[in-house]
Design an enzyme around this catalytic site. Structure first.
Site, mmCIF file in Angstrom:
data_model
loop_
_atom_site.group_PDB
_atom_site.id
_atom_site.type_symbol
_atom_site.label_atom_id
_atom_site.label_comp_id
_atom_site.label_asym_id
_atom_site.label_seq_id
_atom_site.Cartn_x
_atom_site.Cartn_y
_atom_site.Cartn_z
ATOM 1 N N SER A 85 0.808 -1.221 0.000
ATOM 2 C CA SER A 85 0.000 0.000 0.000
ATOM 3 C C SER A 85 0.842 1.272 0.000
ATOM 4 O O SER A 85 0.291 2.377 -0.018
ATOM 5 C CB SER A 85 -0.913 0.005 1.230
ATOM 6 O OG SER A 85 -0.167 0.137 2.422
ATOM 7 N N THR A 208 -2.504 2.611 3.105
ATOM 8 C CA THR A 208 -1.749 3.849 3.301
ATOM 9 C C THR A 208 -1.089 3.748 4.662
ATOM 10 O O THR A 208 -1.568 3.015 5.517
ATOM 11 C CB THR A 208 -2.728 5.051 3.336
ATOM 12 O OG1 THR A 208 -3.323 5.201 2.057
ATOM 13 C CG2 THR A 208 -2.064 6.354 3.718
ATOM 14 N N THR A 226 1.430 6.944 0.679
ATOM 15 C CA THR A 226 0.599 5.893 0.080
ATOM 16 C C THR A 226 0.943 5.636 -1.384
ATOM 17 O O THR A 226 1.482 6.519 -2.065
ATOM 18 C CB THR A 226 -0.896 6.308 0.157
ATOM 19 O OG1 THR A 226 -1.711 5.200 -0.208
ATOM 20 C CG2 THR A 226 -1.217 7.457 -0.774
ATOM 21 N N ARG A 236 -4.600 9.839 -11.001
ATOM 22 C CA ARG A 236 -5.565 10.024 -9.897
ATOM 23 C C ARG A 236 -4.798 10.365 -8.612
ATOM 24 O O ARG A 236 -3.819 9.722 -8.266
ATOM 25 C CB ARG A 236 -6.377 8.754 -9.702
ATOM 26 C CG ARG A 236 -7.347 8.778 -8.504
ATOM 27 C CD ARG A 236 -6.739 8.175 -7.250
ATOM 28 N NE ARG A 236 -7.698 8.046 -6.160
ATOM 29 C CZ ARG A 236 -7.378 7.697 -4.926
ATOM 30 N NH1 ARG A 236 -6.127 7.448 -4.610
ATOM 31 N NH2 ARG A 236 -8.294 7.599 -3.989
ATOM 32 N N THR A 259 -6.829 6.986 6.522
ATOM 33 C CA THR A 259 -6.608 5.997 5.472
ATOM 34 C C THR A 259 -7.973 5.479 5.028
ATOM 35 O O THR A 259 -8.941 5.571 5.764
ATOM 36 C CB THR A 259 -5.742 4.823 5.971
ATOM 37 O OG1 THR A 259 -6.417 4.178 7.055
ATOM 38 C CG2 THR A 259 -4.380 5.283 6.448
ATOM 39 N N GLY A 260 -8.019 4.921 3.847
ATOM 40 C CA GLY A 260 -9.287 4.428 3.321
ATOM 41 C C GLY A 260 -9.699 5.218 2.093
ATOM 42 O O GLY A 260 -8.847 5.828 1.436
HETATM 43 N N1 ASP Z 1 -6.521 7.086 1.199
HETATM 44 C C1 ASP Z 1 -5.732 6.491 0.164
HETATM 45 C C2 ASP Z 1 -6.162 7.034 -1.160
HETATM 46 O O1 ASP Z 1 -7.352 7.209 -1.369
HETATM 47 C C3 ASP Z 1 -5.801 5.022 0.095
HETATM 48 C C4 ASP Z 1 -5.944 4.301 1.385
HETATM 49 O O2 ASP Z 1 -5.727 4.826 2.437
HETATM 50 O O3 ASP Z 1 -6.275 3.124 1.382
HETATM 51 O O4 ASP Z 1 -5.322 7.237 -2.002
#
Ligand code: ASP
Length: 356
Positions: A85, A208, A226, A236, A259-260
């Protein structure tokens, strides 16, 4: 009464009730008291931040600059090819190219630095720190970020590990029956790697690393790094390099990160809002839950599960200036965070807005 702009801002920034006009004085008097200062080291981070938190606290105890101590902790995970990640070994975009995002913020100066869509450099957190310290900018992206990293002597390398390439190829061959990529005969629908399925049926993986720290001197610093949403459209950019979305630090109040699903944080300035809610007197956990509730209430229909709840994961982490830490997650999947209380780092279960 005359006052320079700088003096005015300093007065407002300090939350002072001293007279700069009746309305402002009244507002300042009504404002809840800021959290009492405390000394760290205290660290909160994402579930993959155990080693990073330990390294960060160790560095701070040895007298390292606290932001550098946090970044060196995060570098450990960026360097780890097995964490898919972040950094080296991160899952690539839909073309099979690894694009990294990262940000840092230093409460002592209220300065921030970030890079987005950075290719070929495994430590975007370190490059973000140089954007903050060695430029008059906050965010540098794409080819410009790569050229900036090169100028500072970072080595370029292929960040796509063989494992990440195989995960990507499996996704490429299996995520659609309406293109020309075919999986090896007999393996259709068998996922060797088990990339996760998003609520709308498409296949993506989030992941992340985030670390926020209260330093031994009572200051706040933070960093988020990340490889972003796996198999994303090239270019993106997620929330991680966006100050206020994936990271925010205010030395008077606290620090927050996330994160997410980055898109949810971009639409809601989540980390900024967590810090603002802490300014208004909420605990870190209460602030994180309030932000998740707002995000849930604004989630578009295609991302809701049959129960009408957001089907995606989103985790918020916060530390207040008085040393209180807390977090909250949208859903139970991998709902864990790391807290280092100055003595040891522990992985803790997070409370979640929804069950199941
Ligand atoms: N927040 C991160 C993103 O959208 C990805 C993640 O944390 O899983 O790039």
């Amino acid at each position: 009464m005359s006052m320079t702009r700088r003096g005015f801002l300093a007065t407002v920034g300090a939350g002072s009730a001293m007279g700069v006009g009746g309305a402002l004085s009244a507002a300042a008097q009504d404002a809840p008291a800021l959290p009492k200062p405390a000394n760290g080291p205290i660290v909160i981070g994402s579930r993959n931040a155990l080693a990073a938190a330990t390294r960060a606290v160790g560095g701070m105890r040895k007298g390292e600059d606290p932001l550098d101590a946090v970044i060196r902790g995060i570098n450990l995970v960026e360097d780890d090819p097995n964490d898919d990640s972040v950094g080296l070994g991160g899952l690539p975009n839909e073309d099979g190219e690894v694009e990294l995002d990262a940000s840092v913020m230093d409460g002592r100066t209220h300065k921030a630095g970030a890079v987005a869509s950075l290719r070929h450099i495994r430590n975007p957190a370190s490059v973000a720190a140089l954007v903050m310290r060695r430029t008059d900018h906050v965010l540098i992206v794409g080819d410009g970020a790569l050229r900036f990293a090169r100028a500072h002597g970072f080595q370029e390398e292929n960040l796509l590990t063989d494992k990440a390439r195989r995960v990507w190829l499996e996704w490429k061959e299996q995520h659609s029956e309406h293109d020309d990529w075919l999986p090896p005969e007999g393996t259709e629908k068998k996922k060797e790697f088990g990339w996760k399925t998003r609520i709308d049926g498409s296949d993506f993986t989030y992941g992340t690393i985030h670390v926020s720290a209260l330093t031994p001197a009572g200051d706040l610093v933070g960093c988020t790094s990340t490889s972003g949403l796996s198999f994303k459209i090239p270019g993106r950019v997620g929330d991680s390099p966006i100050i206020g979305a994936g990271l925010f630090v205010d030395n008077q109040v606290g620090a927050a990160g996330s994160t997410g699903r980055g898109e949810a944080n971009l639409q809601n300035c989540s980390s900024f809002l967590v810090v603002e809610l802490m300014r208004q007197g909420r605990t870190p956990e209460e602030a994180c839950f309030e932000v998740l509730r707002r995000i849930a209430g604004r989630t578009e229909k295609r991302l809701l599960n049959p129960a009408g709840e957001p089907g995606y994961q989103l985790k918020l982490y916060a530390v207040r200036r008085d040393g209180l830490t807390g977090g909250a997650a949208m859903r139970p999947v991998e709902a864990e965070m790391v807290v280092h209380d100055g003595r040891e780092a522990k992985k803790l279960k997070m409370k979640t807005l929804y069950g199941g």
